[in-house]
Design a protein around this motif. Structure first.
Motif, PDB file in Angstrom:
ATOM      1  N   ASN A 189     -22.042 -11.247 -28.417  1.00  0.00           N
ATOM      2  CA  ASN A 189     -21.548  -9.926 -28.807  1.00  0.00           C
ATOM      3  C   ASN A 189     -21.227  -9.083 -27.577  1.00  0.00           C
ATOM      4  O   ASN A 189     -20.221  -8.377 -27.541  1.00  0.00           O
ATOM      5  N   ILE A 190     -22.089  -9.152 -26.554  1.00  0.00           N
ATOM      6  CA  ILE A 190     -21.824  -8.430 -25.307  1.00  0.00           C
ATOM      7  C   ILE A 190     -20.559  -8.983 -24.661  1.00  0.00           C
ATOM      8  O   ILE A 190     -19.698  -8.218 -24.210  1.00  0.00           O
ATOM      9  N   ALA A 245     -32.063 -11.715 -24.533  1.00  0.00           N
ATOM     10  CA  ALA A 245     -31.053 -11.590 -25.586  1.00  0.00           C
ATOM     11  C   ALA A 245     -30.877 -12.922 -26.286  1.00  0.00           C
ATOM     12  O   ALA A 245     -30.900 -13.974 -25.640  1.00  0.00           O
ATOM     13  N   THR A 246     -30.697 -12.873 -27.584  1.00  0.00           N
ATOM     14  CA  THR A 246     -30.367 -14.097 -28.306  1.00  0.00           C
ATOM     15  C   THR A 246     -28.943 -14.493 -27.931  1.00  0.00           C
ATOM     16  O   THR A 246     -28.173 -13.682 -27.408  1.00  0.00           O
ATOM     17  N   VAL A 260     -17.641  -7.501 -26.516  1.00  0.00           N
ATOM     18  CA  VAL A 260     -17.446  -6.085 -26.192  1.00  0.00           C
ATOM     19  C   VAL A 260     -16.798  -5.927 -24.819  1.00  0.00           C
ATOM     20  O   VAL A 260     -15.908  -5.098 -24.624  1.00  0.00           O
ATOM     21  N   GLU A 261     -17.226  -6.759 -23.859  1.00  0.00           N
ATOM     22  CA  GLU A 261     -16.684  -6.671 -22.502  1.00  0.00           C
ATOM     23  C   GLU A 261     -15.356  -7.407 -22.356  1.00  0.00           C
ATOM     24  O   GLU A 261     -14.732  -7.353 -21.304  1.00  0.00           O
ATOM     25  N   GLY A 262     -14.921  -8.109 -23.395  1.00  0.00           N
ATOM     26  CA  GLY A 262     -13.645  -8.812 -23.340  1.00  0.00           C
ATOM     27  C   GLY A 262     -13.708 -10.169 -22.658  1.00  0.00           C
ATOM     28  O   GLY A 262     -12.709 -10.668 -22.163  1.00  0.00           O
ATOM     29  N   ILE A 263     -14.884 -10.792 -22.643  1.00  0.00           N
ATOM     30  CA  ILE A 263     -15.050 -12.110 -22.037  1.00  0.00           C
ATOM     31  C   ILE A 263     -14.763 -13.158 -23.107  1.00  0.00           C
ATOM     32  O   ILE A 263     -15.329 -13.100 -24.197  1.00  0.00           O
ATOM     33  N   PRO A 264     -13.910 -14.135 -22.821  1.00  0.00           N
ATOM     34  CA  PRO A 264     -13.617 -15.174 -23.821  1.00  0.00           C
ATOM     35  C   PRO A 264     -14.886 -15.911 -24.239  1.00  0.00           C
ATOM     36  O   PRO A 264     -15.808 -16.064 -23.442  1.00  0.00           O
ATOM     37  N   THR A 275     -18.864   0.746 -24.152  1.00  0.00           N
ATOM     38  CA  THR A 275     -19.536  -0.144 -25.094  1.00  0.00           C
ATOM     39  C   THR A 275     -20.208   0.653 -26.209  1.00  0.00           C
ATOM     40  O   THR A 275     -20.472   1.853 -26.051  1.00  0.00           O
ATOM     41  N   PRO A 276     -20.541  -0.020 -27.307  1.00  0.00           N
ATOM     42  CA  PRO A 276     -21.317   0.642 -28.356  1.00  0.00           C
ATOM     43  C   PRO A 276     -22.738   0.961 -27.891  1.00  0.00           C
ATOM     44  O   PRO A 276     -23.455   1.702 -28.544  1.00  0.00           O
ATOM     45  N   PHE A 277     -23.136   0.392 -26.741  1.00  0.00           N
ATOM     46  CA  PHE A 277     -24.483   0.627 -26.200  1.00  0.00           C
ATOM     47  C   PHE A 277     -24.538   1.910 -25.391  1.00  0.00           C
ATOM     48  O   PHE A 277     -25.520   2.180 -24.728  1.00  0.00           O
TER      49      PHE A 277
END
Length: 158
Positions: A66-67, A59-60, A70-74, A111-113
């Motif tokens: 972005n992940i 992943a870039t 989506v997961e709510g990680i700061p 997630t959108p995934f």
């Protein structure tokens, strides 16, 4: 004839200062069966744990952030290497590790995934994402945005 360099197995090596805690977490809490492995004596210890099918997700940094979002990680609290474990039930997996005192970084989130993801802080500084697939790969391929990188390169810009 198969290609001689096609991997037969992916083995991720986690070096840890608290071997007993890491072994207990991955083997006993997450349920990864232990295989026989060679080590000498004293503190020369190794455990090889079966973790199902292995894939490598490249992943870039933009996609990784972005992940995280989506997961709510700061922002910037993610890790360049983390484990993602597919489970049958993300909510149950999180409950099991929370009962063991593990810190939840992001609760179960759709997630959108098309997966249900949650992130926890595992031993030795590794973050783990539990993910439960909500659709099959065939169902997912029918949705916009789900392409291989090669297909994406050939598709017209929106």
């Amino acid at each position: 004839m198969t290609h001689p360099t096609v991997p037969k197995q992916l083995r991720l090596i986690i070096e840890t200062d608290d071997f007993d805690e890491a072994l207990r977490f991955y083997r006993d809490i997450l349920g990864m069966p232990e295989q026989a492995a060679f080590a000498t004596a004293g503190d020369d210890r190794v455990a090889i744990l079966h973790a199902g099918v292995a894939t490598i997700e490249l992943a870039t940094r933009v996609h990784a952030r972005n992940i995280d979002a989506v997961e709510g990680i700061p922002p910037e609290s993610g890790s360049p290497l983390r484990l993602a474990l597919e489970v049958e039930d993300t909510v149950a997996a999180v409950a099991r590790v929370v009962d063991d005192g593990v810190i939840v970084l992001a609760p179960p989130t759709r997630t959108p995934f098309r997966s249900l993801n949650a992130r926890v802080q595992g031993p030795a500084g590794w973050q783990l994402t539990f993910f439960q697939e909500l659709e099959s790969l065939d169902q997912r391929r029918m949705r916009p945005g789900f392409l291989t990188d090669g297909e994406r390169d050939r598709s017209p810009e929106p």
